[in-house]
Write a protein that holds these residues in place. Structure first.
Motif, PDB file in Angstrom:
ATOM      1  N   ASP A  27       0.825  -1.214   0.000  1.00  0.00           N
ATOM      2  CA  ASP A  27       0.000   0.000   0.000  1.00  0.00           C
ATOM      3  C   ASP A  27       0.859   1.264   0.000  1.00  0.00           C
ATOM      4  OD1 ASP A  27      -2.307  -1.519  -0.049  1.00  0.00           O
ATOM      5  OD2 ASP A  27      -2.707  -1.305   2.106  1.00  0.00           O
ATOM      6  N   GLU A  28       1.971   1.232   0.750  1.00  0.00           N
ATOM      7  CA  GLU A  28       2.863   2.395   0.791  1.00  0.00           C
ATOM      8  C   GLU A  28       3.517   2.634  -0.570  1.00  0.00           C
ATOM      9  OE1 GLU A  28       4.103   4.859   3.168  1.00  0.00           O
ATOM     10  OE2 GLU A  28       2.106   4.348   3.879  1.00  0.00           O
ATOM     11  N   VAL A  29       3.987   1.570  -1.208  1.00  0.00           N
ATOM     12  CA  VAL A  29       4.617   1.719  -2.522  1.00  0.00           C
ATOM     13  C   VAL A  29       3.579   2.165  -3.548  1.00  0.00           C
ATOM     14  CG1 VAL A  29       5.999   0.608  -4.312  1.00  0.00           C
ATOM     15  CG2 VAL A  29       6.344  -0.033  -1.907  1.00  0.00           C
ATOM     16  N   TRP A  30       2.397   1.564  -3.481  1.00  0.00           N
ATOM     17  CA  TRP A  30       1.310   1.943  -4.391  1.00  0.00           C
ATOM     18  C   TRP A  30       0.993   3.434  -4.254  1.00  0.00           C
ATOM     19  CZ3 TRP A  30      -1.052  -0.136  -8.448  1.00  0.00           C
ATOM     20  CH2 TRP A  30      -2.258   0.400  -8.869  1.00  0.00           C
ATOM     21  N   ALA A  31       0.900   3.910  -3.023  1.00  0.00           N
ATOM     22  CA  ALA A  31       0.601   5.329  -2.797  1.00  0.00           C
ATOM     23  C   ALA A  31       1.692   6.224  -3.383  1.00  0.00           C
ATOM     24  CB  ALA A  31       0.431   5.602  -1.304  1.00  0.00           C
ATOM     25  N   ALA A  32       2.943   5.793  -3.304  1.00  0.00           N
ATOM     26  CA  ALA A  32       4.033   6.587  -3.875  1.00  0.00           C
ATOM     27  C   ALA A  32       3.898   6.699  -5.393  1.00  0.00           C
ATOM     28  CB  ALA A  32       5.378   5.970  -3.507  1.00  0.00           C
ATOM     29  N   TRP A  33       3.314   5.681  -6.024  1.00  0.00           N
ATOM     30  CA  TRP A  33       3.106   5.695  -7.475  1.00  0.00           C
ATOM     31  C   TRP A  33       1.823   6.407  -7.900  1.00  0.00           C
ATOM     32  CZ3 TRP A  33       5.879   4.630 -11.677  1.00  0.00           C
ATOM     33  CH2 TRP A  33       7.062   3.903 -11.527  1.00  0.00           C
ATOM     34  N   PHE A  39       4.405  11.257  -5.580  1.00  0.00           N
ATOM     35  CA  PHE A  39       5.084  10.938  -6.835  1.00  0.00           C
ATOM     36  C   PHE A  39       6.056  12.057  -7.220  1.00  0.00           C
ATOM     37  CE2 PHE A  39       5.331  10.848 -11.489  1.00  0.00           C
ATOM     38  CZ  PHE A  39       5.663   9.522 -11.724  1.00  0.00           C
ATOM     39  N   ALA A  40       5.621  13.297  -7.070  1.00  0.00           N
ATOM     40  CA  ALA A  40       6.430  14.451  -7.477  1.00  0.00           C
ATOM     41  C   ALA A  40       7.728  14.569  -6.690  1.00  0.00           C
ATOM     42  CB  ALA A  40       5.623  15.738  -7.333  1.00  0.00           C
ATOM     43  N   THR A  41       7.791  13.977  -5.500  1.00  0.00           N
ATOM     44  CA  THR A  41       8.997  14.108  -4.680  1.00  0.00           C
ATOM     45  C   THR A  41      10.095  13.128  -5.055  1.00  0.00           C
ATOM     46  OG1 THR A  41       8.220  12.595  -2.949  1.00  0.00           O
ATOM     47  CG2 THR A  41       7.653  14.937  -2.715  1.00  0.00           C
ATOM     48  N   TRP A  42       9.756  12.050  -5.762  1.00  0.00           N
ATOM     49  CA  TRP A  42      10.810  11.070  -6.099  1.00  0.00           C
ATOM     50  C   TRP A  42      10.990  10.860  -7.599  1.00  0.00           C
ATOM     51  CZ3 TRP A  42       9.635   6.599  -8.720  1.00  0.00           C
ATOM     52  CH2 TRP A  42       8.307   6.181  -8.714  1.00  0.00           C
ATOM     53  N   TRP A  43       9.984  11.106  -8.418  1.00  0.00           N
ATOM     54  CA  TRP A  43      10.118  10.932  -9.869  1.00  0.00           C
ATOM     55  C   TRP A  43      10.641  12.249 -10.439  1.00  0.00           C
ATOM     56  CZ3 TRP A  43       9.439   6.504 -12.712  1.00  0.00           C
ATOM     57  CH2 TRP A  43       9.464   6.637 -14.099  1.00  0.00           C
ATOM     58  N   GLU A  89      -1.334  -3.690  -6.849  1.00  0.00           N
ATOM     59  CA  GLU A  89      -0.559  -4.763  -7.472  1.00  0.00           C
ATOM     60  C   GLU A  89       0.158  -4.377  -8.757  1.00  0.00           C
ATOM     61  OE1 GLU A  89      -2.777  -8.373  -7.996  1.00  0.00           O
ATOM     62  OE2 GLU A  89      -3.763  -8.132  -6.066  1.00  0.00           O
ATOM     63  N   ARG A  90      -0.539  -3.666  -9.652  1.00  0.00           N
ATOM     64  CA  ARG A  90       0.051  -3.457 -10.980  1.00  0.00           C
ATOM     65  C   ARG A  90      -0.466  -2.183 -11.635  1.00  0.00           C
ATOM     66  NH1 ARG A  90       0.825  -6.584 -16.423  1.00  0.00           N
ATOM     67  NH2 ARG A  90      -1.202  -5.992 -17.188  1.00  0.00           N
ATOM     68  N   LEU A  91       0.472  -1.456 -12.230  1.00  0.00           N
ATOM     69  CA  LEU A  91       0.163  -0.275 -13.041  1.00  0.00           C
ATOM     70  C   LEU A  91       0.824  -0.457 -14.394  1.00  0.00           C
ATOM     71  CD1 LEU A  91       0.967   2.890 -10.865  1.00  0.00           C
ATOM     72  CD2 LEU A  91      -1.263   2.219 -11.746  1.00  0.00           C
ATOM     73  N   GLN A 152      12.616   7.753   0.298  1.00  0.00           N
ATOM     74  CA  GLN A 152      11.333   8.279   0.778  1.00  0.00           C
ATOM     75  C   GLN A 152      10.584   7.227   1.565  1.00  0.00           C
ATOM     76  OE1 GLN A 152       7.340   8.620  -1.314  1.00  0.00           O
ATOM     77  NE2 GLN A 152       8.232  10.627  -1.732  1.00  0.00           N
ATOM     78  N   LEU A 153      10.508   6.029   1.031  1.00  0.00           N
ATOM     79  CA  LEU A 153       9.777   4.963   1.713  1.00  0.00           C
ATOM     80  C   LEU A 153      10.439   4.565   3.024  1.00  0.00           C
ATOM     81  CD1 LEU A 153       8.872   2.797  -1.403  1.00  0.00           C
ATOM     82  CD2 LEU A 153       7.287   4.162  -0.029  1.00  0.00           C
ATOM     83  N   ALA A 154      11.739   4.527   3.071  1.00  0.00           N
ATOM     84  CA  ALA A 154      12.432   4.174   4.309  1.00  0.00           C
ATOM     85  C   ALA A 154      12.174   5.230   5.394  1.00  0.00           C
ATOM     86  CB  ALA A 154      13.938   4.037   4.051  1.00  0.00           C
ATOM     87  N   GLY A 155      12.038   6.483   4.985  1.00  0.00           N
ATOM     88  CA  GLY A 155      11.755   7.562   5.931  1.00  0.00           C
ATOM     89  C   GLY A 155      10.353   7.500   6.497  1.00  0.00           C
ATOM     90  N   ARG A 156       9.443   6.816   5.812  1.00  0.00           N
ATOM     91  CA  ARG A 156       8.054   6.721   6.250  1.00  0.00           C
ATOM     92  C   ARG A 156       7.813   5.469   7.081  1.00  0.00           C
ATOM     93  NH1 ARG A 156       4.353  10.037   3.784  1.00  0.00           N
ATOM     94  NH2 ARG A 156       5.109  11.191   2.005  1.00  0.00           N
ATOM     95  N   SER A 157       8.779   4.525   7.069  1.00  0.00           N
ATOM     96  CA  SER A 157       8.533   3.257   7.771  1.00  0.00           C
ATOM     97  C   SER A 157       8.762   3.382   9.257  1.00  0.00           C
ATOM     98  CB  SER A 157       9.415   2.157   7.196  1.00  0.00           C
ATOM     99  OG  SER A 157      10.779   2.489   7.324  1.00  0.00           O
TER     100      SER A 157
END
Length: 157
Positions: A27-33, A39-43, A89-91, A152-157
């Motif tokens: 869910d966290e990775v999905w939200a980042a995408w 999205f704007a902070t890492w892409w 799951e998939r985009l 980014q994800l490691a900072g949110r965990s």
């Protein structure tokens, strides 16, 4: 033009495949995408900002953004459509300059998320026709993006 110069400018089919594992839920990775603010902070490349995002995360929904240098002297737009969306799951996104999802796409990006021990495995595939030189830059830039996503994800965990 020499034969070598000609060979370098020929566009050929390429496939970029990158796999990462992040220590967070799908869910966290999905939200980042799928969340424009995240999205704007890492892409985004160093010295650039991502802005003017449109993310209609549904099949045939529009995807668009611009990346601009901090100095404002260079802007690179990119746009396309969501081809397939399986929440969490998939985009599948097709990049295209065309105004309709029914037109051929320049390149297609597929993100597949799988739960694994300790987090989420992300498989990213991008296919399309580009020059060899552009493909090398595409791979390097995408690796930078995913490094930023991981931070980014490691900072949110």
């Amino acid at each position: 033009m020499s034969e070598m110069e000609t060979m370098e400018t020929v566009e050929t089919p390429h496939e970029l495949v990158l796999t990462d594992t992040f220590p967070v839920s799908r869910d966290e990775v999905w939200a980042a995408w799928t969340d424009p603010a995240r999205f704007a902070t890492w892409w985004v490349g160093p010295g650039f900002r991502t802005h003017d995002l449109v993310m209609e995360v549904e099949p045939r929904g529009r995807f668009a953004a611009k990346q601009s240098s901090e100095a404002g002297d260079f802007t690179m737009p990119f746009a396309g459509f969501y081809v397939d969306v399986v929440p969490g799951e998939r985009l599948v996104l097709g990049l295209s300059d065309e105004p309709s999802p029914d037109e051929p796409m320049r390149t297609e990006m597929t993100v597949t998320l799988t739960e694994v021990d300790g987090g989420t495995r992300q498989e990213f595939r991008q296919t399309g026709v580009v020059t060899d030189e552009h493909f090398a830059a595409l791979e390097a830039g995408t690796r930078v993006f995913f490094s930023q996503l991981g931070a980014q994800l490691a900072g949110r965990s």
